[in-house]
Design a protein around this motif. Structure first.
Motif, PDB file in Angstrom:
ATOM      1  N   ASP A   1       0.017  -2.984  -2.281  1.00  0.00           N
ATOM      2  CA  ASP A   1      -0.808  -2.339  -1.888  1.00  0.00           C
ATOM      3  C   ASP A   1      -2.317  -2.263  -2.787  1.00  0.00           C
ATOM      4  OD1 ASP A   1       0.247  -1.842   0.391  1.00  0.00           O
ATOM      5  OD2 ASP A   1       1.199   0.010  -0.304  1.00  0.00           O
ATOM      6  N   TYR A   2      -2.138  -2.610  -4.108  1.00  0.00           N
ATOM      7  CA  TYR A   2      -3.375  -2.492  -4.860  1.00  0.00           C
ATOM      8  C   TYR A   2      -3.119  -3.696  -5.955  1.00  0.00           C
ATOM      9  CZ  TYR A   2      -0.326  -0.055  -8.223  1.00  0.00           C
ATOM     10  OH  TYR A   2       0.482   0.190  -9.262  1.00  0.00           O
TER      11      TYR A   2
ATOM     12  N   PHE B   1      -7.734  -1.216  -3.905  1.00  0.00           N
ATOM     13  CA  PHE B   1      -6.864  -0.870  -2.946  1.00  0.00           C
ATOM     14  C   PHE B   1      -6.943  -1.662  -1.848  1.00  0.00           C
ATOM     15  CE2 PHE B   1      -4.545   2.663  -4.776  1.00  0.00           C
ATOM     16  CZ  PHE B   1      -5.316   3.283  -5.555  1.00  0.00           C
ATOM     17  N   ARG B   2      -5.917  -2.210  -0.955  1.00  0.00           N
ATOM     18  CA  ARG B   2      -6.014  -2.971   0.498  1.00  0.00           C
ATOM     19  C   ARG B   2      -6.645  -1.752   1.373  1.00  0.00           C
ATOM     20  NH1 ARG B   2      -0.763  -5.654   2.788  1.00  0.00           N
ATOM     21  NH2 ARG B   2      -1.426  -3.842   4.017  1.00  0.00           N
ATOM     22  N   GLN B   3      -7.496  -2.179   2.325  1.00  0.00           N
ATOM     23  CA  GLN B   3      -7.953  -1.395   3.269  1.00  0.00           C
ATOM     24  C   GLN B   3      -6.928  -0.131   3.891  1.00  0.00           C
ATOM     25  OE1 GLN B   3     -10.912  -2.772   5.880  1.00  0.00           O
ATOM     26  NE2 GLN B   3     -11.495  -0.667   6.873  1.00  0.00           N
ATOM     27  N   ASP B   4      -5.993  -0.698   4.336  1.00  0.00           N
ATOM     28  CA  ASP B   4      -4.879   0.230   5.076  1.00  0.00           C
ATOM     29  C   ASP B   4      -4.544   1.039   3.976  1.00  0.00           C
ATOM     30  OD1 ASP B   4      -3.505  -1.996   4.033  1.00  0.00           O
ATOM     31  OD2 ASP B   4      -1.962  -1.643   5.231  1.00  0.00           O
ATOM     32  N   ALA B   5      -3.972   0.761   2.649  1.00  0.00           N
ATOM     33  CA  ALA B   5      -3.398   1.618   1.643  1.00  0.00           C
ATOM     34  C   ALA B   5      -4.566   2.572   1.335  1.00  0.00           C
ATOM     35  CB  ALA B   5      -3.017   0.907   0.576  1.00  0.00           C
TER      36      ALA B   5
END
Length: 93
Positions: free
Chosen positions: A33-34, A60-64
């Motif tokens: 996630d990051y 961070f990934r956008q959804d996370a």
């Protein structure tokens, strides 16, 4: 000055007056996630460091990031403003 190079790559540029600007990237963690990286910036003259700055950045990934933001806002609201300020910075590539 810090935004003239591409993000995430080592970089060096000669400046007027014999000054050399450098950016070095070190990947610290790479998770699902990051990821975390250390960015070091230097200004050197005649081989001597005259100024430097080091940052540790978590991406961070956008959804996370969105899940984290929602949880932070819920915590913020349920605890009746436990923070003196809340800074939210969102960028899109």
């Amino acid at each position: 000055m810090l935004s003239i190079q591409k993000s995430g790559i080592d970089f060096e540029k000669n400046l007027p007056g014999g000054i050399v600007y450098s950016q070095f990237i070190e990947e610290l963690k790479y998770k699902v996630d990051y990821r975390t990286r250390k960015k070091s910036y230097f200004f050197q003259k005649d081989g001597e460091i005259i100024a430097q700055k080091q940052l540790t950045i978590t991406l961070f990934r956008q959804d996370a990031y969105q899940k984290l933001l929602v949880n932070l806002l819920i915590y913020y609201l349920l605890n009746k403003n436990p923070f003196h300020h809340l800074l939210i910075h969102i960028t899109h590539n």
